[in-house]
Design a protein around this motif. Structure first.
Motif, short mmCIF file in Angstrom:
data_model
loop_
_atom_site.label_atom_id
_atom_site.label_comp_id
_atom_site.label_asym_id
_atom_site.label_seq_id
_atom_site.Cartn_x
_atom_site.Cartn_y
_atom_site.Cartn_z
N PRO A 162 1.02 -1.25 -0.02
CA PRO A 162 0.10 0.03 0.12
C PRO A 162 0.84 1.31 -0.06
N VAL A 163 0.27 2.31 -0.64
CA VAL A 163 0.91 3.67 -0.49
C VAL A 163 0.97 4.11 0.94
N HIS A 164 -0.51 3.98 1.35
CA HIS A 164 -0.62 4.71 2.67
C HIS A 164 -0.36 3.84 3.99
N THR A 165 0.12 4.36 5.10
CA THR A 165 0.13 3.34 6.27
C THR A 165 -1.22 2.77 6.64
N GLY A 166 -1.36 1.61 6.87
CA GLY A 166 -2.49 0.95 7.22
C GLY A 166 -3.27 0.52 6.07
N GLY A 167 -2.76 0.66 5.02
CA GLY A 167 -3.45 -0.11 3.68
C GLY A 167 -3.14 -1.62 3.60
N THR A 168 -3.71 -2.25 2.67
CA THR A 168 -3.41 -3.61 2.53
C THR A 168 -2.39 -4.00 1.58
N SER A 169 -1.53 -4.94 1.90
CA SER A 169 -0.47 -5.48 0.98
C SER A 169 -0.89 -6.85 0.55
N TYR A 170 -0.50 -7.20 -0.45
CA TYR A 170 -0.74 -8.32 -1.04
C TYR A 170 0.31 -9.59 -1.23
N ASP A 171 0.20 -10.41 -0.81
CA ASP A 171 1.30 -11.75 -1.18
C ASP A 171 1.48 -12.16 -2.55
N GLY A 194 -6.58 0.16 -2.98
CA GLY A 194 -5.36 0.97 -3.49
C GLY A 194 -5.41 2.51 -2.95
N PRO A 195 -4.60 3.27 -3.12
CA PRO A 195 -3.36 2.82 -4.15
C PRO A 195 -2.29 2.13 -3.79
N LEU A 196 -1.61 1.60 -4.44
CA LEU A 196 -0.66 0.32 -4.18
C LEU A 196 0.86 1.03 -5.12
N ILE A 197 1.79 0.11 -4.58
CA ILE A 197 3.25 0.28 -5.04
C ILE A 197 3.91 -1.11 -5.45
N ALA A 198 3.64 -1.47 -6.73
CA ALA A 198 4.10 -2.56 -7.41
C ALA A 198 5.44 -2.60 -7.48
N THR A 199 6.28 -3.61 -7.23
CA THR A 199 7.78 -3.97 -7.59
C THR A 199 7.75 -5.16 -8.32
N SER A 200 8.57 -5.01 -9.42
CA SER A 200 8.63 -6.20 -10.14
C SER A 200 9.73 -6.47 -10.80
N ARG A 201 10.10 -7.54 -11.70
CA ARG A 201 11.15 -7.72 -12.43
C ARG A 201 10.42 -7.86 -13.92
N ALA A 202 11.08 -7.05 -14.64
CA ALA A 202 10.56 -6.91 -16.16
C ALA A 202 11.64 -7.17 -17.16
N GLY A 203 11.57 -7.41 -18.36
CA GLY A 203 12.60 -8.02 -19.48
C GLY A 203 12.45 -9.28 -19.65
N ARG A 204 13.71 -9.54 -20.33
CA ARG A 204 14.00 -11.09 -21.03
C ARG A 204 15.02 -11.48 -20.32
#
Length: 270
Positions: A162-171, A194-204
């Motif tokens: 979550p962007v804001h403290t107290g929001g929901t995170s997702y495994d 949300g709103p949410l912050i997504a961290t991912s790996r992208a590319g090949r």
């Protein structure tokens, strides 16, 4: 040319009197403004009459501004320099580029590396991330059944917080990720909050040979700008560019476009 992160940038300036003569200043102050807005004040030395230099060890990637202020006589000079990120994406290695262009000298290495970065950016703008990297994206939703990651293809969704403290995170283990389109849904069918912050790996993980070949063709085409106005007639090879490409003008030859076509992002994706 940009400096590598951690390298020492040699920065120079001249002090001249009102008549334009190089003059030793009674005082000199140097201020380097870093990309994050902080500043440093390295000491300058006079290499010869009126000519000064600073050796500045870089610590941040991005645009730096250097300000020289001289007194006795009053003079000033402002310039800027860039510092590459620690691991800039590059479809081609420097060695590969030099072999393809049949270059053996190191004199043009920095320029070649800049071209490689530019070409990589152009290809990724049409095909999505090619070189694998970690990316972060803010997703501005209130409630949604699905969300879309911007950078595709996706290798892995690392976290969704979550962007804001107290929001929901997702495994990530509880989520279904379409690696090609970047669409993410909850396996239990519930909504995202949300709103949410997504961290991912992208590319090949493996760069397709077609994209590597396209990068070589584009590199040779752009390298011709150093060789003067002469060019082969249209229809004779790699430099045949009959039609401009939206957002890229005549930078990408048709042969490179044909190699890239199977890897182009679908409209609205990426």
């Amino acid at each position: 040319m940009p400096y590598d992160l951690g390298a020492t940038a040699r920065l120079t300036a001249e002090c001249r009197d009102p008549g334009g003569t190089l003059t030793t200043a009674s005082g000199v102050t140097v201020t380097v403004t870093l990309p994050d807005g902080t500043s440093a004040t390295p000491s300058a030395s006079e290499s010869s009459t009126g000519q000064y230099l600073v050796d500045y060890a870089t610590t941040q990637a991005g645009r730096h501004v250097i300000r020289w202020v001289f007194t006795g006589p009053a003079d000033a000079y402002t310039d800027s320099f860039d510092v590459r990120e620690a691991a800039p994406p590059g479809i081609l290695s420097l060695a590969d580029a030099k072999t393809y262009l049949r270059l053996t000298s190191t004199a043009e290495d920095d320029e070649l590396r800049t071209w490689i970065e530019s070409i990589t950016s152009g290809i990724e703008g049409m095909c999505g991330p090619v070189v694998a990297r970690t990316v972060t994206q803010r997703i501005d939703i209130r409630r949604a059944a699905s969300i879309a990651l911007r950078d595709t293809p996706v290798l892995e969704l690392i976290s969704l917080e979550p962007v804001h403290t107290g929001g929901t995170s997702y495994d990530p283990a509880d989520l279904d990720v379409d690696l090609d389109t970047g669409v993410v849904r909850r396996l239990n069918g519930c909504m995202f909050i949300g709103p949410l912050i997504a961290t991912s790996r992208a590319g090949r993980l493996v760069v397709p040979a077609a994209l590597t070949s396209a990068a070589r063709i584009i590199l040779r085409h752009l390298w011709q700008t150093k060789q003067g106005p002469q060019r082969p007639p249209l229809g004779t090879g790699d430099f045949d560019v009959n039609e401009p490409v939206p957002s890229f003008g005549y930078a990408i030859p048709n042969r490179a476009l044909q190699l890239m076509e199977p890897h182009r992002l679908p409209p609205g994706v990426g």
